[in-house]
Write an enzyme that holds these catalytic residues in place. Structure first.
Site, mmCIF file in Angstrom:
data_model
loop_
_atom_site.group_PDB
_atom_site.id
_atom_site.type_symbol
_atom_site.label_atom_id
_atom_site.label_comp_id
_atom_site.label_asym_id
_atom_site.label_seq_id
_atom_site.Cartn_x
_atom_site.Cartn_y
_atom_site.Cartn_z
ATOM 1 C CD GLU A 128 -2.891 -1.052 0.311
ATOM 2 O OE1 GLU A 128 -2.546 -1.170 -1.057
ATOM 3 O OE2 GLU A 128 -4.193 -0.938 0.495
ATOM 4 C CB THR A 181 -5.272 5.809 -3.183
ATOM 5 O OG1 THR A 181 -6.166 4.867 -4.032
ATOM 6 C CG2 THR A 181 -5.366 5.959 -1.893
HETATM 7 N N1 HSE Z 1 -8.230 4.702 3.337
HETATM 8 C C1 HSE Z 1 -7.786 4.810 2.042
HETATM 9 C C2 HSE Z 1 -8.057 6.158 1.420
HETATM 10 C C3 HSE Z 1 -8.075 3.769 1.296
HETATM 11 O O1 HSE Z 1 -9.215 6.520 1.474
HETATM 12 O O2 HSE Z 1 -7.157 6.931 0.992
HETATM 13 C C4 HSE Z 1 -7.788 3.790 -0.214
HETATM 14 O O3 HSE Z 1 -8.352 2.455 -0.774
#
Ligand code: HSE
Length: 306
Positions: A128, A181
């Site tokens: 991630e 993201t």
């Molecule tokens: N919590 C993260 C965001 C999840 O909202 O940036 C990304 O899938």
């Protein structure tokens, strides 16, 4: 055992009021991967189908997560990875998390399970970090544990599995635009007011209580996001109409899935989830944006051998 084929579920992160801390695994959509032991030390991506993503180990989320595991293991061989993507990158349903978790979960199985599931979350978070610049755990934790999970704390990492109500269904629509993201994090504000905080943690507590007590009305009342959704929804065409349609069709609540552009709704029962899917589709048919829709039970197993 030398080789494993695994199903790696898609996930919905944030779930309206739980930015970066809450997530849930889906049943009907996910990737497949084959992980194979090899005597040569290192991680080697030997096949990648379904998406155009880097195959170099250091640039691939499964590769990086696998390296994190290998670095802490006393195994002196390596692994080959085949990735069959069904989840589109940048869709908001945990594409990178599926690849990272599939890799580390299968490697742990092939090594005789030297690591706990929480430790696997830490390895998968490295994937991630590569994908979004931030090692968030709200997709990888539910992908590994199954069901709903809460990241109570990042330092130290403390993952709490949450009950999944038996009649809860998710409807997810993915309008075919890509939102990275990393980009959708950049537009967020870094400070909130006490008033906003009070609303948000009230809802988060309510949602967790509703999930444990299987109180569907409470779940619905708690699916509100006063901090992130007002900002990110601007990037998602038709968001307000999709949400309005979903709620009118009987959904308990509706919000952005992860960092978008996918939009999720929760419903009590599959029949309502299907009605919600139709109402969501109508919006994108009208504005002419291609889309995929998934209707799914909650996946309480997480990543698994197939
Ligand atoms: N919590 C993260 C965001 C999840 O909202 O940036 C990304 O899938």
């Amino acid at each position: 055992m030398e080789e494993l084929r695994v199903f790696c579920p898609a996930t919905i992160a944030n779930i309206s009021c739980g930015f970066d801390v809450l997530g849930v695994a889906l049943d009907s959509v996910g990737d497949e991967m084959v992980i194979r032991k090899t005597p040569k030390k290192g991680i080697f991506i030997t096949k990648l189908e379904g998406q155009d993503l880097p195959m170099e180990t250091e640039r691939n989320v499964a590769g990086v997560a696998g390296l994190a595991l290998l670095n802490e293991s006393d195994y002196d061989g390596g692994f080959e990875i085949e990735i069959y993507k069904n989840i589109k990158a940048g869709s908001g349903i945990g594409s990178s998390a599926a690849s990272s978790t599939g890799a580390v979960w299968a490697m742990n199985q092939l090594l005789g399970k030297p690591f706990t599931t929480s430790k696997l979350v830490e390895f998968a978070m490295e994937g991630e970090r590569l994908a979004s610049g931030v090692a968030h755990a709200d997709n990888v934790a539910p992908a590994l544990f199954g069901g709903f999970t809460l990241v109570r704390s990042y330092e130290p990492l403390d993952i709490i599995p949450i009950n999944s109500p038996s009649e809860l269904f998710a409807t997810v629509i993915h309008p075919q635009i890509e939102i990275k993201t990393s980009d959708s994090r950049k537009i967020l504000k870094t400070h909130i007011t006490l008033k906003e905080g009070i609303k948000q943690w009230g809802n988060l507590g309510g949602l967790i209580a509703g999930l444990f007590t299987e109180d569907y009305d409470l779940i619905g009342r708690s699916l509100e996001d006063h901090i992130v959704e007002p900002i990110r929804s601007i990037l998602i065409p038709g968001f307000n109409d999709v949400k309005k349609g979903a709620l009118t069709s009987g959904a308990l609540g509706c919000g952005i899935s992860g960092s978008g552009p996918s939009i999720f709704a929760f419903s009590k029962g599959e029949a309502t989830a299907k009605k919600v899917a139709l109402s969501m589709k109508k919006v994108y048919e009208k504005i002419g944006i291609d889309h995929d829709v998934h209707i799914s039970k909650i996946n309480t197993e997480g990543v698994k051998e197939i």
